[in-house]
Design a protein around this motif. Sequence first.
Motif, PDB file in Angstrom:
ATOM      1  N   VAL A  47      -3.523   4.207  18.501  1.00 33.59           N
ATOM      2  CA  VAL A  47      -4.642   4.262  17.553  1.00 33.59           C
ATOM      3  C   VAL A  47      -4.985   2.799  17.289  1.00 33.59           C
ATOM      4  O   VAL A  47      -4.174   2.056  16.732  1.00 33.59           O
ATOM      5  CB  VAL A  47      -4.257   4.980  16.241  1.00 33.59           C
ATOM      6  CG1 VAL A  47      -5.348   4.802  15.194  1.00 33.59           C
ATOM      7  CG2 VAL A  47      -3.989   6.472  16.476  1.00 33.59           C
ATOM      8  N   GLY A  48      -6.177   2.385  17.722  1.00 42.13           N
ATOM      9  CA  GLY A  48      -6.545   0.966  17.615  1.00 42.13           C
ATOM     10  C   GLY A  48      -5.520   0.117  18.337  1.00 42.13           C
ATOM     11  O   GLY A  48      -5.140   0.408  19.482  1.00 42.13           O
ATOM     12  N   THR A  81      -3.454  -2.824  12.106  1.00 43.41           N
ATOM     13  CA  THR A  81      -3.351  -2.774  10.641  1.00 43.41           C
ATOM     14  C   THR A  81      -2.359  -1.672  10.284  1.00 43.41           C
ATOM     15  O   THR A  81      -2.061  -0.806  11.111  1.00 43.41           O
ATOM     16  CB  THR A  81      -4.709  -2.400  10.018  1.00 43.41           C
ATOM     17  OG1 THR A  81      -5.097  -1.123  10.564  1.00 43.41           O
ATOM     18  CG2 THR A  81      -5.776  -3.432  10.298  1.00 43.41           C
ATOM     19  N   THR A  82      -1.899  -1.686   9.042  1.00 45.99           N
ATOM     20  CA  THR A  82      -1.011  -0.615   8.585  1.00 45.99           C
ATOM     21  C   THR A  82      -1.759   0.720   8.621  1.00 45.99           C
ATOM     22  O   THR A  82      -1.178   1.753   8.944  1.00 45.99           O
ATOM     23  CB  THR A  82      -0.508  -0.927   7.162  1.00 45.99           C
ATOM     24  OG1 THR A  82       0.173  -2.185   7.200  1.00 45.99           O
ATOM     25  CG2 THR A  82       0.443   0.147   6.656  1.00 45.99           C
ATOM     26  N   THR A  83      -3.050   0.704   8.308  1.00 49.70           N
ATOM     27  CA  THR A  83      -3.846   1.938   8.328  1.00 49.70           C
ATOM     28  C   THR A  83      -3.771   2.593   9.705  1.00 49.70           C
ATOM     29  O   THR A  83      -3.588   3.803   9.823  1.00 49.70           O
ATOM     30  CB  THR A  83      -5.320   1.606   7.963  1.00 49.70           C
ATOM     31  OG1 THR A  83      -5.297   0.856   6.742  1.00 49.70           O
ATOM     32  CG2 THR A  83      -6.158   2.841   7.805  1.00 49.70           C
ATOM     33  N   GLU A  84      -3.885   1.782  10.751  1.00 51.41           N
ATOM     34  CA  GLU A  84      -3.806   2.335  12.116  1.00 51.41           C
ATOM     35  C   GLU A  84      -2.409   2.867  12.408  1.00 51.41           C
ATOM     36  O   GLU A  84      -2.251   3.915  13.019  1.00 51.41           O
ATOM     37  CB  GLU A  84      -4.178   1.252  13.144  1.00 51.41           C
ATOM     38  CG  GLU A  84      -5.654   0.935  13.152  1.00 51.41           C
ATOM     39  CD  GLU A  84      -6.032  -0.203  14.098  1.00 51.41           C
ATOM     40  OE1 GLU A  84      -7.232  -0.443  14.268  1.00 51.41           O
ATOM     41  OE2 GLU A  84      -5.115  -0.861  14.668  1.00 51.41           O
ATOM     42  N   VAL A  85      -1.393   2.137  11.972  1.00 51.68           N
ATOM     43  CA  VAL A  85      -0.012   2.578  12.213  1.00 51.68           C
ATOM     44  C   VAL A  85       0.208   3.927  11.528  1.00 51.68           C
ATOM     45  O   VAL A  85       0.769   4.855  12.118  1.00 51.68           O
ATOM     46  CB  VAL A  85       1.003   1.530  11.704  1.00 51.68           C
ATOM     47  CG1 VAL A  85       2.426   2.062  11.783  1.00 51.68           C
ATOM     48  CG2 VAL A  85       0.878   0.226  12.498  1.00 51.68           C
ATOM     49  N   LEU A  86      -0.275   4.060  10.280  1.00 51.52           N
ATOM     50  CA  LEU A  86      -0.076   5.319   9.542  1.00 51.52           C
ATOM     51  C   LEU A  86      -0.835   6.462  10.202  1.00 51.52           C
ATOM     52  O   LEU A  86      -0.353   7.594  10.260  1.00 51.52           O
ATOM     53  CB  LEU A  86      -0.512   5.156   8.073  1.00 51.52           C
ATOM     54  CG  LEU A  86       0.370   4.212   7.243  1.00 51.52           C
ATOM     55  CD1 LEU A  86      -0.223   3.998   5.853  1.00 51.52           C
ATOM     56  CD2 LEU A  86       1.798   4.753   7.124  1.00 51.52           C
ATOM     57  N   ASP A 131       0.735   9.980  11.811  1.00 49.99           N
ATOM     58  CA  ASP A 131       0.240  11.347  11.547  1.00 49.99           C
ATOM     59  C   ASP A 131      -0.080  12.076  12.848  1.00 49.99           C
ATOM     60  O   ASP A 131       0.252  13.245  13.011  1.00 49.99           O
ATOM     61  CB  ASP A 131      -1.029  11.306  10.682  1.00 49.99           C
ATOM     62  CG  ASP A 131      -0.702  11.054   9.219  1.00 49.99           C
ATOM     63  OD1 ASP A 131       0.487  11.198   8.851  1.00 49.99           O
ATOM     64  OD2 ASP A 131      -1.618  10.699   8.452  1.00 49.99           O
ATOM     65  N   ARG A 132      -0.738  11.365  13.761  1.00 49.24           N
ATOM     66  CA  ARG A 132      -1.140  12.002  15.034  1.00 49.24           C
ATOM     67  C   ARG A 132       0.094  12.396  15.835  1.00 49.24           C
ATOM     68  O   ARG A 132       0.133  13.451  16.446  1.00 49.24           O
ATOM     69  CB  ARG A 132      -2.030  11.039  15.849  1.00 49.24           C
ATOM     70  CG  ARG A 132      -3.265  10.556  15.111  1.00 49.24           C
ATOM     71  CD  ARG A 132      -4.458  11.487  15.269  1.00 49.24           C
ATOM     72  NE  ARG A 132      -4.953  11.489  16.640  1.00 49.24           N
ATOM     73  CZ  ARG A 132      -5.877  10.659  17.111  1.00 49.24           C
ATOM     74  NH1 ARG A 132      -6.430   9.754  16.314  1.00 49.24           N
ATOM     75  NH2 ARG A 132      -6.288  10.740  18.353  1.00 49.24           N
ATOM     76  N   VAL A 133       1.120  11.529  15.824  1.00 52.32           N
ATOM     77  CA  VAL A 133       2.354  11.834  16.566  1.00 52.32           C
ATOM     78  C   VAL A 133       3.032  13.050  15.949  1.00 52.32           C
ATOM     79  O   VAL A 133       3.459  13.967  16.649  1.00 52.32           O
ATOM     80  CB  VAL A 133       3.306  10.613  16.562  1.00 52.32           C
ATOM     81  CG1 VAL A 133       4.704  10.990  17.028  1.00 52.32           C
ATOM     82  CG2 VAL A 133       2.740   9.499  17.428  1.00 52.32           C
ATOM     83  N   ARG A 134       3.100  13.068  14.620  1.00 51.92           N
ATOM     84  CA  ARG A 134       3.751  14.192  13.938  1.00 51.92           C
ATOM     85  C   ARG A 134       3.064  15.512  14.324  1.00 51.92           C
ATOM     86  O   ARG A 134       3.720  16.481  14.681  1.00 51.92           O
ATOM     87  CB  ARG A 134       3.705  13.977  12.425  1.00 51.92           C
ATOM     88  CG  ARG A 134       4.737  14.830  11.714  1.00 51.92           C
ATOM     89  CD  ARG A 134       4.539  14.845  10.231  1.00 51.92           C
ATOM     90  NE  ARG A 134       5.211  13.763   9.526  1.00 51.92           N
ATOM     91  CZ  ARG A 134       4.605  12.796   8.866  1.00 51.92           C
ATOM     92  NH1 ARG A 134       3.291  12.730   8.825  1.00 51.92           N
ATOM     93  NH2 ARG A 134       5.295  11.875   8.238  1.00 51.92           N
TER      94      ARG A 134
END
Length: 303
Positions: free
Chosen positions: A252-253, A272-277, A281-284
């Motif tokens: 993601v990004g 960014t942290t937003t992309e990591v988060l 979510d997508r992985v989960r």
Amino acid sequence: MRAREIERVIQGLEAAGIPFERDAELARFTTIGLGGPAEVLARPTSTAEIGVVVELARNETVPLRVLGAGSNLLVSDAGVPGIVLHTGALDHVHIDVEAGIVDAGAGCHFPTLVKRTASKGLRGLEGGVGIPGSLGGVLTMNAGAYQFAIGPLVDAVEAVSADKGTVEMRRDEIDFKYRKSSFGTGLIVASARLRLRADAPDAVRADLNAHMHSRKTTQPVGVKSAGCIFKNPDGDSAGRLIDGAGLKGFAVGGARISDVHANFIVHDGSSTTTEVLELIDRVRESVVKATQVELETEVMTWH
Ligand code: EPU
């Protein structure tokens, strides 16, 4: 309202002579190298100073968070309100080789402590050489690797509790569970006494190198990450499940699932942290679809 409370916290830190910074960018203090500012970053230099910071936070009802080496941590891009207590200045180490006793501050860098004890021929910590945390973080998270666990090596821990002030806890009074312990923001590790065993320095160093080698071949070492993102579900490995769902390299990004170990997120410096988060979510979601297993995060997130 909040501004006034923060001003009183600042005055309290100044009066007690405790080093601090305002609006300190936490990206500098996380191993993943991301995250916004802390309103106040306090760096106590003694157990008594930890007590002062805890009391200021409580009196002014300002949020308090504890930061060690920032190796298991994601900080929101907007940063965090209140006080972040950084343990970095509590980094004293005293090694009594004859007695096999190590006294060390919460802020000391764990891999460095491992190397120092091994070079003196003290056995016990070598399996933890690849854990990129602080001693306080290792105790709080009950960090482990391969056969290594910190619990059995602990003699006693000095900690600061919001209610009871400074307390000394023996090993049998401390609860160590999978990736958690009795310690946290309500009971902050100040220092610990570890009990190690004497052996030939060359033998301990050889084992340390072997552990480092296995880590380097199975995990992304030397690149920015926050360690394992998800806890292992009972009897399985989150990395194996994520890999099995075909997610290595998924991005993601600028944030991407590592090709070396699928339970690590790495990034290209532009993330960014937003992309990591969002990636988390997508992985989960993908892992639930593929396996019906709902992964739980191990990494801590500060908003
Ligand atoms: N696997 C894959 N693909 C991957 C990753 C792993 O198929 O991308 C497979 C491996 O081949 C192996 C199994 O999954 O058969 C287990 O992998 P590994 O030995 O790497 O251990 P892990 O369960 O993924 C745990 C800890 C690590 C710790 C290692 C070594 C957790 C969440 N992870 O990983 O801890 O370093 O064992 O002891 O408990 C951490 O907590 O931050 C961390 C990195």
